[in-house]
Design an enzyme around this catalytic site. Structure first.
Site, PDB file in Angstrom:
ATOM      1  N   ASP A  18       0.837  -1.208   0.000  1.00  0.00           N
ATOM      2  CA  ASP A  18       0.000   0.000   0.000  1.00  0.00           C
ATOM      3  C   ASP A  18       0.872   1.257   0.000  1.00  0.00           C
ATOM      4  OD1 ASP A  18      -2.279   1.510   0.022  1.00  0.00           O
ATOM      5  OD2 ASP A  18      -2.774   1.134   2.127  1.00  0.00           O
ATOM      6  N   HIS A  35       3.170   3.357  -8.929  1.00  0.00           N
ATOM      7  CA  HIS A  35       3.002   1.929  -9.232  1.00  0.00           C
ATOM      8  C   HIS A  35       4.276   1.376  -9.898  1.00  0.00           C
ATOM      9  CE1 HIS A  35      -1.028   2.177  -7.882  1.00  0.00           C
ATOM     10  NE2 HIS A  35      -1.507   2.831  -8.916  1.00  0.00           N
ATOM     11  N   LEU A 129      11.081 -20.579  -4.297  1.00  0.00           N
ATOM     12  CA  LEU A 129      10.106 -19.656  -3.698  1.00  0.00           C
ATOM     13  C   LEU A 129       8.802 -19.774  -4.472  1.00  0.00           C
ATOM     14  CD1 LEU A 129       9.477 -17.125  -1.819  1.00  0.00           C
ATOM     15  CD2 LEU A 129       9.959 -15.757  -3.839  1.00  0.00           C
TER      16      LEU A 129
HETATM   17  C1  FPP Z   1      -1.638   0.225  -3.412  1.00  0.00           C
HETATM   18  O1  FPP Z   1      -1.227   1.555  -3.519  1.00  0.00           O
HETATM   19  C2  FPP Z   1      -1.062  -0.571  -4.489  1.00  0.00           C
HETATM   20  C3  FPP Z   1      -1.773  -1.094  -5.530  1.00  0.00           C
HETATM   21  C4  FPP Z   1      -3.231  -0.921  -5.667  1.00  0.00           C
HETATM   22  C5  FPP Z   1      -1.143  -1.842  -6.624  1.00  0.00           C
HETATM   23  C6  FPP Z   1       0.077  -2.644  -6.300  1.00  0.00           C
HETATM   24  C7  FPP Z   1       0.721  -2.960  -7.579  1.00  0.00           C
HETATM   25  C8  FPP Z   1       2.047  -2.937  -7.820  1.00  0.00           C
HETATM   26  C9  FPP Z   1       3.059  -2.719  -6.773  1.00  0.00           C
HETATM   27  C10 FPP Z   1       2.588  -3.132  -9.190  1.00  0.00           C
HETATM   28  C11 FPP Z   1       2.284  -4.409  -9.903  1.00  0.00           C
HETATM   29  C12 FPP Z   1       2.491  -5.649  -9.121  1.00  0.00           C
HETATM   30  C13 FPP Z   1       3.261  -6.718  -9.465  1.00  0.00           C
HETATM   31  C14 FPP Z   1       3.186  -7.943  -8.636  1.00  0.00           C
HETATM   32  C15 FPP Z   1       4.186  -6.707 -10.614  1.00  0.00           C
HETATM   33  P1  FPP Z   1      -2.335   2.677  -3.650  1.00  0.00           P
HETATM   34  O2  FPP Z   1      -2.411   3.074  -5.076  1.00  0.00           O
HETATM   35  O3  FPP Z   1      -3.612   2.242  -3.038  1.00  0.00           O
HETATM   36  O4  FPP Z   1      -1.662   3.826  -2.792  1.00  0.00           O
HETATM   37  P2  FPP Z   1      -2.393   4.964  -1.966  1.00  0.00           P
HETATM   38  O5  FPP Z   1      -3.162   4.280  -0.856  1.00  0.00           O
HETATM   39  O6  FPP Z   1      -1.250   5.765  -1.447  1.00  0.00           O
HETATM   40  O7  FPP Z   1      -3.268   5.720  -2.925  1.00  0.00           O
END
Ligand code: FPP
Length: 252
Positions: A18, A35, A129
């Protein structure tokens, strides 16, 4: 219930990644930049997990609720995931990583669905893993789907309702055959499970790290593992002699 004391390194770590959006906003960048940086953190975390001898790593990459985000962010996330698969599958495979996908992955369309299935098949014999990526995943939907499968079998007469217990229910979840997470980490300081592995995390240790996901790295994972090792997991049983219940002192 385990009879042996659990080992100090968690066998299975699950992470709610997050804070990508906040990471980008604080820098005046578009959310997709967060991201993108989050993918780098994924890479670092996989490497660190392997070094620690962690056998299972589950990453919450896209929740069922994430479909409610603006279409361009959903497109960015899907693109990043696809790009990650294309650019990193060979390396993951060579490092002995076995890929598993849980969630309603067909919602991403037949092309990505097929690529994910190919990636799972290509890495199926790897043992170093197990990397589980939760995509369009929601625990309540997963539990409802398991109940539906069981009900259909009961109606067809292939399953005796009286035989349903925790183990047989577990075997109908998307995570069938996988060990429960020992440790769930959530980054960005939020302290919620957000519909992630609700059944499987029943006895997991929870660690909330203030780091935003793009800043997460080997040191954060090592810190979480060290904190896990300091906690005593009892699975509802009595404390061990090394950690006795403190005596009740009457207030006088
Ligand atoms: C939460 O941050 C994160 C996500 C919704 C997406 C996670 C995805 C990745 C890290 C990239 C792709 C994954 C892989 C496995 C290659 P948020 O956008 O909710 O952050 P915020 O709460 O600060 O708005």
């Amino acid at each position: 219930m385990p009879r042996q004391p659990p080992p100090l390194t968690p066998r299975h770590i699950a992470i709610i990644m997050d804070g990508n959006g906040r990471w980008a906003t604080r820098r005046g960048l578009p959310r997709v930049a967060g991201h993108r940086e989050g993918v780098r953190a994924v890479r670092r975390t996989i490497e660190a997990a392997i070094e620690h001898g962690v056998r299972w790593l589950t990453l919450f990459a896209f929740s069922s609720e994430n479909w409610r985000r603006p279409a361009d962010e959903v497109t960015d996330l899907t693109f990043l995931l696809r790009h990650y698969l294309h650019s990193e599958l060979k390396e993951l495979d060579e490092a002995g990583v076995r890929l598993h996908i849980i969630g309603e992955r067909d919602r991403f369309g037949p092309a990505l669905d097929r690529e994910l299935a190919d990636a799972e098949a290509r890495t199926a014999t790897n043992e170093r893993l197990n990397l589980v990526i939760a995509l369009s995943y929601g625990a309540r939907a997963e539990i409802a789907a398991a109940a539906r499968r069981i009900a259909l079998k009961a109606r067809a007469g292939t399953l005796d309702p009286a035989s349903i217990d925790e183990d047989s229910f577990t075997a109908h979840l998307a995570t069938a055959g996988m060990p429960d997470p020992d440790l769930v980490i959530r980054t960005s300081g939020e302290q919620r499970l957000s519909n992630f592995l609700l059944w499987q995390a029943a006895y997991a240790e929870l660690i909330f790290d203030d780091a935003l996901w793009p800043d997460f790295g080997a040191a954060n994972l090592a810190g979480a593992i060290a904190e896990y090792a300091r906690r005593e997991r009892r699975f509802g049983a009595r404390p061990t002699a090394s950690a006795p219940v403190p005596p009740i002192v009457s207030a006088q």
